[in-house]
Motif scaffolding. Sequence first.
Motif, mmCIF file in Angstrom:
data_model
loop_
_atom_site.group_PDB
_atom_site.id
_atom_site.type_symbol
_atom_site.label_atom_id
_atom_site.label_comp_id
_atom_site.label_asym_id
_atom_site.label_seq_id
_atom_site.Cartn_x
_atom_site.Cartn_y
_atom_site.Cartn_z
ATOM 1 N N SER A 283 -24.404 12.353 17.299
ATOM 2 C CA SER A 283 -25.459 13.186 17.872
ATOM 3 C C SER A 283 -25.167 14.664 17.639
ATOM 4 C CB SER A 283 -25.589 12.919 19.372
ATOM 5 O OG SER A 283 -26.049 11.615 19.599
ATOM 6 N N LEU A 284 -23.895 15.010 17.766
ATOM 7 C CA LEU A 284 -23.469 16.381 17.536
ATOM 8 C C LEU A 284 -23.780 16.813 16.116
ATOM 9 C CD1 LEU A 284 -21.635 18.936 17.696
ATOM 10 C CD2 LEU A 284 -19.728 17.441 17.186
ATOM 11 N N ALA A 285 -23.379 15.985 15.155
ATOM 12 C CA ALA A 285 -23.558 16.350 13.756
ATOM 13 C C ALA A 285 -25.024 16.514 13.411
ATOM 14 C CB ALA A 285 -22.904 15.298 12.873
ATOM 15 N N LEU A 286 -25.849 15.606 13.900
ATOM 16 C CA LEU A 286 -27.278 15.694 13.646
ATOM 17 C C LEU A 286 -27.873 16.935 14.308
ATOM 18 C CD1 LEU A 286 -28.254 11.949 14.120
ATOM 19 C CD2 LEU A 286 -27.991 13.198 11.970
ATOM 20 N N ALA A 287 -27.384 17.261 15.476
ATOM 21 C CA ALA A 287 -27.903 18.421 16.197
ATOM 22 C C ALA A 287 -27.560 19.718 15.478
ATOM 23 C CB ALA A 287 -27.338 18.451 17.615
ATOM 24 N N LEU A 288 -26.373 19.767 14.885
ATOM 25 C CA LEU A 288 -25.909 21.005 14.283
ATOM 26 C C LEU A 288 -26.717 21.432 13.072
ATOM 27 C CD1 LEU A 288 -22.036 20.686 14.513
ATOM 28 C CD2 LEU A 288 -23.500 22.362 15.621
ATOM 29 N N THR A 289 -27.440 20.513 12.460
ATOM 30 C CA THR A 289 -28.217 20.872 11.288
ATOM 31 C C THR A 289 -29.420 21.737 11.653
ATOM 32 O OG1 THR A 289 -29.554 18.857 11.419
ATOM 33 C CG2 THR A 289 -27.523 18.758 10.119
ATOM 34 N N SER A 290 -29.733 21.821 12.947
ATOM 35 C CA SER A 290 -30.921 22.573 13.343
ATOM 36 C C SER A 290 -30.709 23.372 14.621
ATOM 37 C CB SER A 290 -32.099 21.614 13.537
ATOM 38 O OG SER A 290 -31.779 20.649 14.512
ATOM 39 N N LYS B 271 -14.730 23.061 28.422
ATOM 40 C CA LYS B 271 -14.736 24.083 27.388
ATOM 41 C C LYS B 271 -15.096 23.446 26.060
ATOM 42 C CE LYS B 271 -11.771 27.600 25.206
ATOM 43 N NZ LYS B 271 -10.397 28.183 25.185
ATOM 44 N N LEU B 272 -15.917 24.133 25.285
ATOM 45 C CA LEU B 272 -16.306 23.642 23.973
ATOM 46 C C LEU B 272 -16.370 24.824 23.012
ATOM 47 C CD1 LEU B 272 -18.977 20.968 23.227
ATOM 48 C CD2 LEU B 272 -19.010 23.110 21.950
ATOM 49 N N GLU B 273 -15.690 24.683 21.888
ATOM 50 C CA GLU B 273 -15.632 25.772 20.909
ATOM 51 C C GLU B 273 -15.930 25.236 19.516
ATOM 52 O OE1 GLU B 273 -12.539 29.293 19.396
ATOM 53 O OE2 GLU B 273 -11.808 27.567 20.538
ATOM 54 N N LEU B 274 -16.907 25.841 18.862
ATOM 55 C CA LEU B 274 -17.270 25.487 17.498
ATOM 56 C C LEU B 274 -16.699 26.532 16.544
ATOM 57 C CD1 LEU B 274 -18.965 23.669 15.601
ATOM 58 C CD2 LEU B 274 -20.872 25.239 15.994
ATOM 59 N N ILE B 275 -15.870 26.091 15.606
ATOM 60 C CA ILE B 275 -15.252 26.999 14.628
ATOM 61 C C ILE B 275 -15.875 26.687 13.270
ATOM 62 C CG2 ILE B 275 -13.083 27.825 13.649
ATOM 63 C CD1 ILE B 275 -11.685 26.664 16.120
ATOM 64 N N THR B 276 -16.904 27.421 12.923
ATOM 65 C CA THR B 276 -17.703 27.083 11.750
ATOM 66 C C THR B 276 -16.930 27.238 10.448
ATOM 67 O OG1 THR B 276 -18.604 29.333 11.753
ATOM 68 C CG2 THR B 276 -19.885 27.627 12.881
ATOM 69 N N LEU C 56 -24.705 24.588 21.442
ATOM 70 C CA LEU C 56 -24.326 23.239 21.044
ATOM 71 C C LEU C 56 -23.985 22.387 22.269
ATOM 72 C CD1 LEU C 56 -23.587 21.054 19.031
ATOM 73 C CD2 LEU C 56 -21.343 22.125 18.801
ATOM 74 N N GLY C 57 -23.272 22.975 23.215
ATOM 75 C CA GLY C 57 -22.943 22.249 24.436
ATOM 76 C C GLY C 57 -24.188 21.784 25.158
ATOM 77 N N ASP C 58 -25.193 22.645 25.231
ATOM 78 C CA ASP C 58 -26.455 22.265 25.871
ATOM 79 C C ASP C 58 -27.139 21.128 25.116
ATOM 80 O OD1 ASP C 58 -26.087 24.185 27.782
ATOM 81 O OD2 ASP C 58 -27.513 25.631 26.928
ATOM 82 N N ILE C 59 -27.127 21.209 23.786
ATOM 83 C CA ILE C 59 -27.778 20.173 22.975
ATOM 84 C C ILE C 59 -27.084 18.833 23.152
ATOM 85 C CG2 ILE C 59 -28.152 19.399 20.593
ATOM 86 C CD1 ILE C 59 -28.817 22.261 19.863
ATOM 87 N N LEU C 60 -25.753 18.834 23.193
ATOM 88 C CA LEU C 60 -25.021 17.584 23.383
ATOM 89 C C LEU C 60 -25.370 16.935 24.718
ATOM 90 C CD1 LEU C 60 -21.475 18.416 21.984
ATOM 91 C CD2 LEU C 60 -23.151 16.834 21.033
ATOM 92 N N GLN C 61 -25.462 17.741 25.758
ATOM 93 C CA GLN C 61 -25.810 17.193 27.064
ATOM 94 C C GLN C 61 -27.243 16.681 27.079
ATOM 95 O OE1 GLN C 61 -24.708 20.618 29.516
ATOM 96 N NE2 GLN C 61 -22.842 19.561 30.143
ATOM 97 N N GLU C 62 -28.146 17.415 26.406
ATOM 98 C CA GLU C 62 -29.534 16.980 26.338
ATOM 99 C C GLU C 62 -29.663 15.667 25.572
ATOM 100 O OE1 GLU C 62 -31.425 20.281 24.505
ATOM 101 O OE2 GLU C 62 -31.204 21.605 26.243
ATOM 102 N N ARG C 63 -28.926 15.545 24.473
ATOM 103 C CA ARG C 63 -29.039 14.341 23.640
ATOM 104 C C ARG C 63 -28.351 13.133 24.285
ATOM 105 N NH1 ARG C 63 -29.967 15.246 17.325
ATOM 106 N NH2 ARG C 63 -31.435 16.968 17.533
ATOM 107 N N ALA C 64 -27.268 13.372 24.987
ATOM 108 C CA ALA C 64 -26.652 12.262 25.720
ATOM 109 C C ALA C 64 -27.647 11.721 26.734
ATOM 110 C CB ALA C 64 -25.383 12.738 26.418
ATOM 111 N N ASP C 65 -28.401 12.624 27.356
ATOM 112 C CA ASP C 65 -29.389 12.239 28.355
ATOM 113 C C ASP C 65 -30.564 11.504 27.716
ATOM 114 O OD1 ASP C 65 -31.028 12.079 30.602
ATOM 115 O OD2 ASP C 65 -31.781 14.119 30.360
ATOM 116 N N SER C 66 -31.188 12.129 26.713
ATOM 117 C CA SER C 66 -32.423 11.585 26.147
ATOM 118 C C SER C 66 -32.185 10.468 25.135
ATOM 119 C CB SER C 66 -33.235 12.709 25.488
ATOM 120 O OG SER C 66 -32.507 13.287 24.407
ATOM 121 N N HIS C 67 -31.088 10.516 24.367
ATOM 122 C CA HIS C 67 -30.857 9.546 23.302
ATOM 123 C C HIS C 67 -29.997 8.361 23.755
ATOM 124 C CE1 HIS C 67 -32.747 12.457 20.918
ATOM 125 N NE2 HIS C 67 -32.089 12.302 19.792
#
Length: 231
Positions: free
Chosen positions: A12-19, A52-57, A32-43
Motif C-alpha cells: 500500500s505504501l509503495a502504491l501510495a508513493l507514486t502519487s 515516528k516515520l521518516e522517508l529518505i528519498t 505519507l504517514g497519513d496516507i498509510l493510515q487512510e489506506r489501512a482503514d479503507s483498503h
Amino acid sequence: MARSKLSFIIISLALALTSVPASAEQTLSERLGDILQERADSHLGADFAYRKLELITLLGELRAEDIRLTTRVEALDEGLNQVLRADQVLVKGEWLTPQKNSLAVDSVVARDAQLTVAYYGKGQSNLHALYEAAMRQQVLQRASNSIMWQIKQSRLENVVLNLFDQGQPILSVRLALLKLPPAHADDTADTYIAKLLWPVLEQVLEQAMAGNSDAVVDYSRLTQFIWREIR
C-alpha cells in the motif's frame, strides 16, 4: 503469516508513493504517514499506528519506529486483533519510481517485534482477514491498471510469535530470525500462510522434542488445531 501484514502495508505504501501530492503544510514523510493510515482503514479494514516515520528519498528508504497493525475482526478481542508490533522497521527498494505500474521492494526488516496469529475458525484468522482484503484491492486495481510489484526479502528479527485458536493460546516462542516467504499474486491466503506457519511449527516441535526449546506450547490444542486445518 500471510503476505505478512508487514508486506500488506509496504505494498500500500509503495502504491501510495507514486502519487503523494506536494503540500506546503506537511512534509512528504508526514503526508505519507497519513496516507498509510487512510489506506489501512479503507483498503484493509485495519488500523496502522506509528510513533515516528521518516522517508529518505535519496536512499529509497523508509524508516519507522514503534509501529502497530491491528485488524477489526469482530470474532476476536482487541488484543488478538493486534497482528504486528515492532520497535523498528526499515524498508529499502526502488519503489519511488514514477512508473505507476511497476515497483520493487528489495527488503523489509522489522526488529524487536511481536507477531500474533489468531484463528477463530477453520481457515479464518486475523491474517486471513488482512490477506483477503489486500487481494480484493489488487483485483480492483488490476481492473483499471495492471501493476507489477515484488517484495524480494522480508524478515523479522528478535520476534515473539504467538499462535491462538478460538481465543485460547496454543504457542508462544521467541525467534532470533523469522524469514517470510516471497509473495506471489496467485497465492491464496491459505497457501501463503501455510508456507510460513507450518515450517515454523515444525521447527518448534522438533526443538521441543529435543529438549532445547524455550517455546510455551499447549500440545493438545496444537494437535487439534493442526488436524482441523489440514483436513
